[in-house]
Write a protein that holds these residues in place. Structure first.
Motif, mmCIF file in Angstrom:
data_model
loop_
_atom_site.group_PDB
_atom_site.id
_atom_site.type_symbol
_atom_site.label_atom_id
_atom_site.label_comp_id
_atom_site.label_asym_id
_atom_site.label_seq_id
_atom_site.Cartn_x
_atom_site.Cartn_y
_atom_site.Cartn_z
ATOM 1 N N THR A 1 -6.859 15.499 -0.125
ATOM 2 C CA THR A 1 -7.622 15.503 1.117
ATOM 3 C C THR A 1 -8.874 16.355 0.945
ATOM 4 O O THR A 1 -8.790 17.487 0.472
ATOM 5 N N ARG B 1 -8.554 7.383 5.852
ATOM 6 C CA ARG B 1 -8.089 7.069 4.500
ATOM 7 C C ARG B 1 -9.108 6.110 3.918
ATOM 8 O O ARG B 1 -9.433 5.086 4.518
ATOM 9 N N GLN C 1 -6.920 5.361 -1.230
ATOM 10 C CA GLN C 1 -6.655 5.855 0.116
ATOM 11 C C GLN C 1 -6.725 7.381 0.189
ATOM 12 O O GLN C 1 -5.885 8.041 0.809
ATOM 13 N N HIS C 2 -7.766 7.944 -0.456
ATOM 14 C CA HIS C 2 -8.000 9.386 -0.355
ATOM 15 C C HIS C 2 -8.291 9.736 1.092
ATOM 16 O O HIS C 2 -8.840 8.929 1.841
ATOM 17 N N GLU C 3 -7.954 10.932 1.472
ATOM 18 C CA GLU C 3 -8.117 11.345 2.851
ATOM 19 C C GLU C 3 -9.347 12.221 3.024
ATOM 20 O O GLU C 3 -9.587 13.130 2.229
#
Length: 140
Positions: free
Chosen positions: A12, A46, A51-53
């Motif tokens: 994240t 995301r 799907q990195h935050e």
């Protein structure tokens, strides 16, 4: 391949924004979708192939030691078209922090740029052939 690095991957990335509502509107427009997680003081998207935050925290919750000036580390996000993404961000009100710059040997395909969002956070963008190669291998 054995995992040898202590750092396994970005989980994240967090930005701060004093005008949290305006930041939500701005990033929703840039990404073309609303945050998947949204609560008072924090919202999160995301993004991308993994799907990195990206979380945006109300600046009133920022650590006391946080610098007020723009600066610090820059996370670069791979983009397919650096010029189009740069232009989109500037059209939304981001300002140039670093111009589009070719990196490595001429014609290598590596290029970076960085912009400051209206809330003082730096957004790094880049074209990165290594990223594309790793993604192709993952999907093979």
């Amino acid at each position: 391949m054995a995992q040898s690095s202590v750092l396994r991957g970005m989980a994240t990335l967090t930005f701060y924004a004093a005008d949290h509502a305006a930041a939500k509107k701005w990033y929703t427009e840039f990404f073309g979708e609303a945050p998947y997680f949204d609560m008072p003081g924090y919202f999160e998207f995301r993004l991308g192939d993994y799907q990195h935050e990206l979380g945006i925290i109300d600046a009133k919750y920022a650590p006391a030691a946080r610098a007020a000036a723009t600066g610090g580390a820059i996370t670069y996000w791979h983009v397919n078209d650096i010029k189009a993404t740069f232009d989109q961000l500037t059209a939304l009100g981001a300002t140039e922090f670093e111009p589009i710059t070719e990196r490595g040997q001429e014609g290598s395909g590596f290029a970076t740029a960085a912009l400051t969002d209206p809330f003082g956070n730096i957004i790094g963008i880049m074209t990165n052939p290594h990223y594309v190669k790793m993604l192709q291998q993952k999907n093979a």
